[in-house]
Structure formats: C-alpha cells, structure tokens
Design an enzyme around this catalytic site. Structure first.
Site, PDB file in Angstrom:
ATOM      1  N   TYR A 120       1.173  -1.334   0.338  1.00 43.17           N
ATOM      2  CA  TYR A 120      -0.219  -0.087   0.130  1.00 43.17           C
ATOM      3  C   TYR A 120       0.357   1.654   0.151  1.00 43.17           C
ATOM      4  O   TYR A 120       1.684   1.209   0.937  1.00 43.17           O
ATOM      5  CB  TYR A 120      -0.976   0.087   1.159  1.00 43.17           C
ATOM      6  CG  TYR A 120      -2.786   0.112   1.189  1.00 43.17           C
ATOM      7  CD1 TYR A 120      -3.313   0.349   0.034  1.00 43.17           C
ATOM      8  CD2 TYR A 120      -3.264  -1.125   1.403  1.00 43.17           C
ATOM      9  CE1 TYR A 120      -3.755   0.926  -0.693  1.00 43.17           C
ATOM     10  CE2 TYR A 120      -4.746  -0.937   0.894  1.00 43.17           C
ATOM     11  CZ  TYR A 120      -4.608  -0.052   0.152  1.00 43.17           C
ATOM     12  OH  TYR A 120      -6.232  -0.326  -0.343  1.00 43.17           O
ATOM     13  N   GLU A 161      -0.431   4.773  -0.849  1.00 39.23           N
ATOM     14  CA  GLU A 161      -1.158   5.695  -0.367  1.00 39.23           C
ATOM     15  C   GLU A 161      -0.408   6.752  -0.884  1.00 39.23           C
ATOM     16  O   GLU A 161       0.339   7.061   0.423  1.00 39.23           O
ATOM     17  CB  GLU A 161      -2.614   6.197  -0.111  1.00 39.23           C
ATOM     18  CG  GLU A 161      -3.442   5.315  -0.430  1.00 39.23           C
ATOM     19  CD  GLU A 161      -4.558   5.108   0.873  1.00 39.23           C
ATOM     20  OE1 GLU A 161      -4.690   6.064   1.200  1.00 39.23           O
ATOM     21  OE2 GLU A 161      -5.939   4.159   0.749  1.00 39.23           O
ATOM     22  N   ASP A 165      -5.833  13.715 -25.238  1.00 41.42           N
ATOM     23  CA  ASP A 165      -6.050  12.601 -24.286  1.00 41.42           C
ATOM     24  C   ASP A 165      -5.296  11.607 -25.643  1.00 41.42           C
ATOM     25  O   ASP A 165      -5.518  11.820 -26.727  1.00 41.42           O
ATOM     26  CB  ASP A 165      -7.428  12.168 -24.618  1.00 41.42           C
ATOM     27  CG  ASP A 165      -7.731  10.057 -23.510  1.00 41.42           C
ATOM     28  OD1 ASP A 165      -6.233   9.584 -23.964  1.00 41.42           O
ATOM     29  OD2 ASP A 165      -8.549  10.055 -23.094  1.00 41.42           O
ATOM     30  N   THR A 169      -3.522   6.321 -21.900  1.00 45.58           N
ATOM     31  CA  THR A 169      -2.955   4.834 -21.439  1.00 45.58           C
ATOM     32  C   THR A 169      -1.847   4.166 -22.092  1.00 45.58           C
ATOM     33  O   THR A 169      -0.878   4.777 -22.468  1.00 45.58           O
ATOM     34  CB  THR A 169      -4.083   3.546 -22.171  1.00 45.58           C
ATOM     35  OG1 THR A 169      -3.779   3.768 -23.923  1.00 45.58           O
ATOM     36  CG2 THR A 169      -5.096   3.871 -21.854  1.00 45.58           C
ATOM     37  N   LYS A 194      -1.399   0.798 -25.018  1.00 48.56           N
ATOM     38  CA  LYS A 194      -1.580   0.889 -27.040  1.00 48.56           C
ATOM     39  C   LYS A 194      -1.293   0.834 -27.458  1.00 48.56           C
ATOM     40  O   LYS A 194       0.455   0.211 -27.171  1.00 48.56           O
ATOM     41  CB  LYS A 194      -3.409   1.735 -27.393  1.00 48.56           C
ATOM     42  CG  LYS A 194      -4.276   1.822 -26.528  1.00 48.56           C
ATOM     43  CD  LYS A 194      -5.681   2.228 -26.807  1.00 48.56           C
ATOM     44  CE  LYS A 194      -6.426   2.451 -25.704  1.00 48.56           C
ATOM     45  NZ  LYS A 194      -6.437   3.081 -24.394  1.00 48.56           N
ATOM     46  N   ARG A 251      -1.524  -2.350 -18.850  1.00 44.51           N
ATOM     47  CA  ARG A 251      -2.580  -1.112 -18.969  1.00 44.51           C
ATOM     48  C   ARG A 251      -2.190  -0.947 -17.544  1.00 44.51           C
ATOM     49  O   ARG A 251      -1.834  -0.853 -16.775  1.00 44.51           O
ATOM     50  CB  ARG A 251      -3.570  -2.579 -18.208  1.00 44.51           C
ATOM     51  CG  ARG A 251      -4.009  -4.147 -19.129  1.00 44.51           C
ATOM     52  CD  ARG A 251      -5.551  -3.989 -19.229  1.00 44.51           C
ATOM     53  NE  ARG A 251      -6.520  -3.522 -20.162  1.00 44.51           N
ATOM     54  CZ  ARG A 251      -6.617  -3.466 -21.272  1.00 44.51           C
ATOM     55  NH1 ARG A 251      -5.803  -4.764 -21.975  1.00 44.51           N
ATOM     56  NH2 ARG A 251      -7.331  -2.792 -21.766  1.00 44.51           N
TER      57      ARG A 251
END
Ligand code: DSN
Length: 426
Positions: free
Chosen positions: A45, A47, A191, A217, A220, A226
């Site tokens: 974790y 954060e 984008d 992203t 691609k 991903r």
C-alpha cells in the site's frame, strides 16, 4: 496451483498466439513487463506520492515510482508526470475533477465520430457531471474542420477542450487547438491514448508544447501494461488564483496530483507502475522507434489494400496505426457486427465501430476499426499485412459459409506459427 485459472490463462495464451490481433487499442507487451506486473510489489500500500506517503515501508516503491516518473518525463520531454492512474478513463476523470466544477461546459470529439466515452458521452460520468458539447468530422472528407471547432468553442465557451480519439486515423493540429482554447479561455487537454507510442517516437505531432495537460493509456501503441498517465510539458500556476497558506500560487502539478489521489483513486498499483517504468525504458530504445515506424507503414499498407478491394476508409487513409472502414461502400447491407462475428470464426479479431453519420446503432454499426500495432509487434511486415487484408475480404465475401471460414482459420493459424509469441512461456 490454481489449475482452473491456469488452464484459462493457457487458453488465452493459445488464443493470442494463433490469431491475428487487429483491435487498435491492443498490443503485446514484453515478457519483462508481464513478469514485473506479476511481482511482490502488488502487496504494498502506498497512498500518497514518493517521499509523502500515508504508509510506512514505502522506501522501495518510492524508488520504483520515481523511476517511472523520471523515465516518462524523459521519454516525452515532459516536466511533470503522474503514473498512478489505473486506466485512461480514470486519468481523464482525475483531470476533470481537478480542473472543472460540476456543470462546467466541456468540448470534446464526438464519440459517434471516433471520440471516447470519457470525453463527455451522456452514458459516462463525464457527460452526466459536466455540460458536454462536441465537434466532429465533415461528412465528405472524414476530417475535422478546425474552423468549425473554433466556431463551436465560441458558441459554448467551454472550460476545457479535449482533443484525442479512439478511432480517428489522422494527426491532430495541437497548435490550432491551443489558439482556440486561448481565445475562449479554456484549458486544453490532449488524450493521446491511441498514438502515444508514435508520438514518443516522434512520428506524429507533439502535443506537449501546446496542450496544458496530456493524458494517455500505457498499453496501446506505447506497448506497456494496462494503465493510465497524466503529463504536462511545463508546470504552471493554477489559472484560478488559488494560493497556499503562505500566499504562493498553487502549481498545476499539485492540482493534478490531488485530482488523481486523493480525488479519484486510493492506493496506487505499484506492480503496474513498475511495469510502466519497464515499458517507458523500452519505448526510449532504438528498436522501439523502429517498431513505431513499422506500425505506421503496416497500417498504410493495409489501408491501401482495403481501398484497392473497394472498401472506404474514413478520411481516405491513415497517418497513424489505425483505420476506420465504412462497410456500406462495399455492400450497404453489411454490418460491423456480422463482420466482427465472421472474422472471429477465422481467428481474426477486430471491433465493430460506428462510422461518422452512421445509420446503425452502436451494437450493429456500419463500420469496423482495424489497427496494426499488435501485428507489428508479432513481426508482420507490409506484405504480410496485405495478405491479412485479403483474408479479411475472403471472410467478408464468405461470411455465411462456415466451411470456407474454417479453411481461412487454418491458414491464419498456420501463418501465425511463423510469428512466435512468448515462446519462453511454454
Ligand atoms: N476502449 C479503448 C479503445 O478500444 O479504443 C479506448 O479506451
């Protein structure tokens, strides 16, 4: 070992190996990217951001995340990067949350013309929370008319203009978009999820000098795991005059970081961030630049081959990795849905896609979208791509003849044996 799941993973590996993958948003990462994602970093974790975490024990993942940020900044020449977004849609949501108020007007590329759900579609949060307006392509040319974008911006006075698409085969005039954004007092977001790898390799226009914010992203054309990212070419003070307690202007980097965490997400996926770092390093290599050039040449060869066979490519061709084909020019009765289904029987994967001014709904469509990023990773060249187009045409002409489709499938499977995928995973 979980036999049930492992058998399914193996089945998917076989499916990927034997088929021709033409979904424009897919690619095959390196094995190192896959292995890094499957690492113990998934347990942590973290954060917050490197050096400013809400949990102890982050000294290693801090280095991982900082390396990912530094590599991404160096790849695109960016001053700021956030590598935490879990996906492109979440990167966009984080930016919207950071720079807009509910009800603000936004101006994006129409989903029905090749845009993206997260740019204001009424079925997406972005169209429910913000007042969404759209520009599109011209019916005759299939290309965006920038004068009409300017006209629309003057009418709706958006707070944010979004350029970028999921199914647009031409490059973007970021400079002109910025002039329009400046004229109406909007921020400009690019984008670049689809062409990111081609932009990183300098084959397409660079949005960083012109767009205030860039999202993408990583899976691609960039060929990573991903995930999503946010970047800025240059950091700048927030345009709303917000200051710190000391009275210093709050920089956009802080605004955007807060939009991602705690605004939109909780704990970052450090195993995916590590895999992003691997992919950013790969994308800076000469072999990736060579790959990106081949993607563009392969897509061009496919567009030409489709045109020679009587298919209509929206905008008349492609300047990037994909093309949108209007099937109606070939046969007005053909739908994208039946072509997608027939191609699956031959182990060729594409997706049905609405074309601009489509007369059919999204689950039928009059078009298909075809991309060359994944097959180029497999090693197909321009001649191979022409052969692939010929098989697609054979399938379309014989879409109701299952024995011919089975013959084509056998040829496809044999052919793909020459392009090994993850042989180490035997
Ligand atoms: N759904 C992706 C695509 O196929 O283009 C974009 O997020």
């Amino acid at each position: 070992m979980d036999i049930e799941i492992q058998q399914l993973v193996q089945a998917e590996l076989q499916r990927q190996r034997k088929g021709i993958e033409l979904i424009a948003s897919e690619n095959f990462t390196s094995l190192e990217v896959i292995r890094t994602m499957g690492s113990c970093l998934t347990n942590k974790y973290a954060e917050g951001y490197p050096g400013r975490r809400y949990y102890g024990g982050c000294e290693v993942v801090d280095q991982v995340e900082q390396l990912a940020i530094d590599r991404l900044c160096s790849l695109f020449g960016a001053e700021y990067a956030n590598v935490q977004p879990h996906s492109g849609a979440q990167a966009n949501a984080a930016v919207f949350l950071a720079v807009l108020n509910p009800g603000d007007a936004i101006l994006g590329f129409d989903l029905a013309h090749g845009g993206h759900l997260s740019h204001g579609s009424p079925v997406n949060y972005s169209g429910k929370v913000y007042q969404a307006h759209f520009y599109g392509v011209e019916e005759d040319s299939g290309v965006i008319d920038m004068d009409k974008v300017a006209e629309k911006a003057r009418q709706v006075m958006p707070k944010l203009i979004i350029c970028g698409a999921s199914a647009y085969s031409r490059d973007w005039d970021y400079k002109r978009f910025r002039e329009i954004a400046d004229e109406v007092g909007a921020l400009l977001l690019a984008d670049i999820a689809h062409p990111a790898g081609l932009i990183a390799s300098r084959y397409l226009n660079d949005p960083l000098p012109y767009c205030h914010i860039i999202t993408s992203t990583t899976h691609k054309t960039l060929r990573g795991p991903r995930g999503g990212i946010v970047m800025m070419g240059k950091d700048f003070p927030n345009p709303w005059g917000r200051t710190t307690k000391k009275g210093d202007p709050i920089m956009m980097s802080s605004v955007l970081n807060s939009g991602v965490f705690p605004g939109m997400q909780g704990g970052p996926l450090e195993h995916v961030i590590a895999a992003k770092a691997v992919a950013f390093r790969e994308a800076a290599s000469p072999s990736f630049i060579d790959y990106a050039g081949k993607v563009i040449r392969n897509a061009h060869a496919m567009a030409e081959a489709f045109t020679d066979l009587g298919y209509k490519i929206i905008s008349g061709g492609t300047s990037n990795h994909l093309m949108l084909i209007d099937l109606r020019a070939k046969n007005p009765d053909l739908t994208g849905k039946e072509v997608e289904n027939a191609l699956i029987k031959a182990n060729i994967t594409i997706n049905k896609n609405m074309v601009p001014f489509d007369s059919r709904p999204a689950l039928q469509t009059s078009g298909i979208r075809v991309g060359a990023a994944a097959i180029t990773t497999r090693g197909l060249n321009e001649n191979d791509c022409r052969q692939v187009v010929q098989w697609i045409d054979d399938v379309i002409r014989n879409k109701d003849n299952d024995s011919i489709l089975a013959e084509i499938k056998n040829k496809v499977n044999q052919f793909m044996l020459s392009f090994p995928l993850y042989p180490e995973l035997e």
